[in-house]
Write an enzyme that holds these catalytic residues in place. Sequence first.
Site, PDB file in Angstrom:
ATOM      1  N   SER A  28       0.401  -1.081  -0.111  1.00  0.00           N
ATOM      2  CA  SER A  28       0.027   0.130   0.226  1.00  0.00           C
ATOM      3  C   SER A  28       0.779   1.060  -0.083  1.00  0.00           C
ATOM      4  O   SER A  28       1.672   1.027   0.960  1.00  0.00           O
ATOM      5  CB  SER A  28      -0.950   0.104   1.229  1.00  0.00           C
ATOM      6  OG  SER A  28      -1.728  -1.156   1.131  1.00  0.00           O
ATOM      7  N   HIS A  59      -4.334  -0.482  -4.443  1.00  0.00           N
ATOM      8  CA  HIS A  59      -3.414  -0.933  -5.231  1.00  0.00           C
ATOM      9  C   HIS A  59      -3.303  -0.695  -6.297  1.00  0.00           C
ATOM     10  O   HIS A  59      -4.642  -1.446  -6.640  1.00  0.00           O
ATOM     11  CB  HIS A  59      -3.381  -2.477  -4.417  1.00  0.00           C
ATOM     12  CG  HIS A  59      -2.893  -2.970  -3.306  1.00  0.00           C
ATOM     13  ND1 HIS A  59      -1.553  -3.574  -2.913  1.00  0.00           N
ATOM     14  CD2 HIS A  59      -3.074  -2.658  -2.106  1.00  0.00           C
ATOM     15  CE1 HIS A  59      -0.881  -3.254  -2.199  1.00  0.00           C
ATOM     16  NE2 HIS A  59      -1.883  -3.290  -1.411  1.00  0.00           N
ATOM     17  N   HIS A  81      -3.416 -10.204  -2.338  1.00  0.00           N
ATOM     18  CA  HIS A  81      -3.569 -10.713  -0.435  1.00  0.00           C
ATOM     19  C   HIS A  81      -5.152 -12.597   0.017  1.00  0.00           C
ATOM     20  O   HIS A  81      -5.828 -12.006  -0.733  1.00  0.00           O
ATOM     21  CB  HIS A  81      -4.422  -9.896   0.472  1.00  0.00           C
ATOM     22  CG  HIS A  81      -3.932  -8.767   0.335  1.00  0.00           C
ATOM     23  ND1 HIS A  81      -4.215  -7.600  -0.652  1.00  0.00           N
ATOM     24  CD2 HIS A  81      -2.577  -8.001   1.408  1.00  0.00           C
ATOM     25  CE1 HIS A  81      -3.641  -6.655  -0.606  1.00  0.00           C
ATOM     26  NE2 HIS A  81      -2.775  -6.763   0.738  1.00  0.00           N
ATOM     27  N   TYR A  83      -6.667 -12.610   1.861  1.00  0.00           N
ATOM     28  CA  TYR A  83      -8.132 -11.815   2.595  1.00  0.00           C
ATOM     29  C   TYR A  83      -9.217 -12.035   1.268  1.00  0.00           C
ATOM     30  O   TYR A  83     -10.045 -11.739   1.735  1.00  0.00           O
ATOM     31  CB  TYR A  83      -7.871 -11.253   3.800  1.00  0.00           C
ATOM     32  CG  TYR A  83      -7.507  -9.893   3.455  1.00  0.00           C
ATOM     33  CD1 TYR A  83      -8.474  -9.276   1.955  1.00  0.00           C
ATOM     34  CD2 TYR A  83      -5.885  -9.231   3.636  1.00  0.00           C
ATOM     35  CE1 TYR A  83      -8.077  -7.635   1.673  1.00  0.00           C
ATOM     36  CE2 TYR A  83      -5.900  -8.275   3.077  1.00  0.00           C
ATOM     37  CZ  TYR A  83      -6.314  -7.096   2.325  1.00  0.00           C
ATOM     38  OH  TYR A  83      -6.005  -6.198   1.399  1.00  0.00           O
ATOM     39  N   GLU A  84      -8.299 -11.608  -0.446  1.00  0.00           N
ATOM     40  CA  GLU A  84      -9.764 -11.118  -0.884  1.00  0.00           C
ATOM     41  C   GLU A  84     -10.042 -12.487  -1.789  1.00  0.00           C
ATOM     42  O   GLU A  84     -11.507 -12.760  -1.702  1.00  0.00           O
ATOM     43  CB  GLU A  84      -8.432 -10.525  -1.981  1.00  0.00           C
ATOM     44  CG  GLU A  84      -8.416  -9.263  -1.726  1.00  0.00           C
ATOM     45  CD  GLU A  84      -7.465  -8.620  -2.993  1.00  0.00           C
ATOM     46  OE1 GLU A  84      -7.489  -8.586  -3.729  1.00  0.00           O
ATOM     47  OE2 GLU A  84      -6.240  -8.487  -2.729  1.00  0.00           O
ATOM     48  N   ALA A 111       2.783  -2.537   4.140  1.00  0.00           N
ATOM     49  CA  ALA A 111       2.696  -1.688   5.179  1.00  0.00           C
ATOM     50  C   ALA A 111       1.907  -2.342   6.593  1.00  0.00           C
ATOM     51  O   ALA A 111       0.835  -3.857   6.334  1.00  0.00           O
ATOM     52  CB  ALA A 111       1.457  -0.683   5.091  1.00  0.00           C
ATOM     53  N   MET A 206      -1.095  -7.965   7.141  1.00  0.00           N
ATOM     54  CA  MET A 206      -2.007  -9.083   6.135  1.00  0.00           C
ATOM     55  C   MET A 206      -1.206  -9.882   5.260  1.00  0.00           C
ATOM     56  O   MET A 206      -2.274  -9.945   4.392  1.00  0.00           O
ATOM     57  CB  MET A 206      -3.077  -7.892   5.913  1.00  0.00           C
ATOM     58  CG  MET A 206      -3.925  -7.723   7.704  1.00  0.00           C
ATOM     59  SD  MET A 206      -5.487  -6.953   6.438  1.00  0.00           S
ATOM     60  CE  MET A 206      -6.170  -5.745   7.847  1.00  0.00           C
ATOM     61  N   SER A 207      -0.130  -9.086   5.113  1.00  0.00           N
ATOM     62  CA  SER A 207       0.705  -9.835   4.335  1.00  0.00           C
ATOM     63  C   SER A 207       2.005 -10.504   3.606  1.00  0.00           C
ATOM     64  O   SER A 207       2.476 -10.766   5.497  1.00  0.00           O
ATOM     65  CB  SER A 207       1.045  -8.800   2.445  1.00  0.00           C
ATOM     66  OG  SER A 207       1.479  -7.519   2.770  1.00  0.00           O
ATOM     67  N   ASN A 230       0.529   2.730  11.816  1.00  0.00           N
ATOM     68  CA  ASN A 230      -0.380   2.702  12.624  1.00  0.00           C
ATOM     69  C   ASN A 230       0.242   1.749  14.257  1.00  0.00           C
ATOM     70  O   ASN A 230       1.117   1.114  13.906  1.00  0.00           O
ATOM     71  CB  ASN A 230      -1.798   2.326  12.585  1.00  0.00           C
ATOM     72  CG  ASN A 230      -1.773   0.766  11.769  1.00  0.00           C
ATOM     73  OD1 ASN A 230      -1.637   1.050  10.981  1.00  0.00           O
ATOM     74  ND2 ASN A 230      -2.480   0.317  12.978  1.00  0.00           N
ATOM     75  N   HIS A 242      -8.582   1.694   7.120  1.00  0.00           N
ATOM     76  CA  HIS A 242      -7.320   0.977   5.754  1.00  0.00           C
ATOM     77  C   HIS A 242      -7.072   2.875   5.482  1.00  0.00           C
ATOM     78  O   HIS A 242      -6.470   2.810   4.576  1.00  0.00           O
ATOM     79  CB  HIS A 242      -8.337   0.710   4.637  1.00  0.00           C
ATOM     80  CG  HIS A 242      -7.513   0.477   3.897  1.00  0.00           C
ATOM     81  ND1 HIS A 242      -6.158  -0.245   3.480  1.00  0.00           N
ATOM     82  CD2 HIS A 242      -7.776   0.744   2.331  1.00  0.00           C
ATOM     83  CE1 HIS A 242      -5.814  -0.247   2.687  1.00  0.00           C
ATOM     84  NE2 HIS A 242      -6.677   0.504   1.477  1.00  0.00           N
TER      85      HIS A 242
HETATM   86  N1  HPA Z   1      -3.045  -4.572  10.866  1.00  0.00           N
HETATM   87  C1  HPA Z   1      -3.041  -5.918   9.933  1.00  0.00           C
HETATM   88  N2  HPA Z   1      -2.899  -4.934   9.269  1.00  0.00           N
HETATM   89  C2  HPA Z   1      -1.980  -3.613   8.881  1.00  0.00           C
HETATM   90  C3  HPA Z   1      -2.061  -3.159  10.381  1.00  0.00           C
HETATM   91  C4  HPA Z   1      -1.954  -3.368  11.311  1.00  0.00           C
HETATM   92  O1  HPA Z   1      -2.394  -2.387  12.739  1.00  0.00           O
HETATM   93  N3  HPA Z   1      -1.519  -1.623   9.361  1.00  0.00           N
HETATM   94  C5  HPA Z   1      -1.181  -1.567   8.372  1.00  0.00           C
HETATM   95  N4  HPA Z   1      -1.819  -2.577   7.411  1.00  0.00           N
END
Ligand code: HPA
Length: 269
Positions: A28, A59, A81, A83-84, A111, A206-207, A230, A242
């Site tokens: 991202s 993306h 990903h 999760y998709e 990210a 998540m990747s 974050n 997101h």
């Molecule tokens: N958790 C999972 N995936 C993420 C996060 C998070 O806090 N920040 C960016 N991708």
Amino acid sequence: MTGLAQDAANRVREKVKGPVKVGMVLGSGLGALADEVEDAERFPYQKLPGFPVSSVSSHASELVVGTLNGVKVAILAGRAHYYESGDATVMKQPLATLKALGCEQFLLTNAAGSLRDDVAPGELMLIDDHINWSGRSPLIGIETDDRFVGLTEAYDSQMRSDLTRAAASAGVTLKSGVYAWFSGPNFETPAEIRAARILGADAVGMSTVPEVILARWMGIRVAAISTITNYGAGMTGSELSHEETKQVGPIGAQKLIKVIKAYLQDMAS
Ligand code: HPA
């Protein structure tokens, strides 16, 4: 190598001559790196056999092949990903295509959320090791013994020390730590974040982990860097989104672009 990846590589070779050295996956907010590629040939994923199309709003979905700081690169600008679709093998063909193009190493980016007070949003974290909290593997279903891939040295130590040196020469602080893969697409709960900290994770995302497993299965050296967008859930008063990933991503992305360019520069010289 699978037929689909060979077909995709052949399509690329119609336009790009000579072997590619470094393959990359951009997470991202990192699309700007692909814009810096010289003599770039761009291949939308829809035009390449076996390639997925990402549904994630930040993306892009194209393979960009060209030269960056003197090194021939193939950049997967946009990943799909787990999760998709619930398919952990979703990046298998794109990565196999990079291998078929001659890539000797993969540099993955993502990210991530930080679990450490001393790694703030906007900073970079080099991944030393991972925890596969999802329990999924892209190698499930392979029937040959090469599925038993060792991950003791999953993240290549030479690449990590070269990236650390490149960051220092670019004047960018590069922290390092353990990345835990949560499947997503929901963010974690505060209890999961506390658990991940106890387990030894420094960041969550998540990747990337399935791609690292695929790379090691393919015998490709791999390294990965997270841009921290974050703090993990429950570490501050605010809810995760997101939108925040998209907003903070580019801050770390600018730093990461400097590090990657310095890394390639060193490789070319
Ligand atoms: N958790 C999972 N995936 C993420 C996060 C998070 O806090 N920040 C960016 N991708």
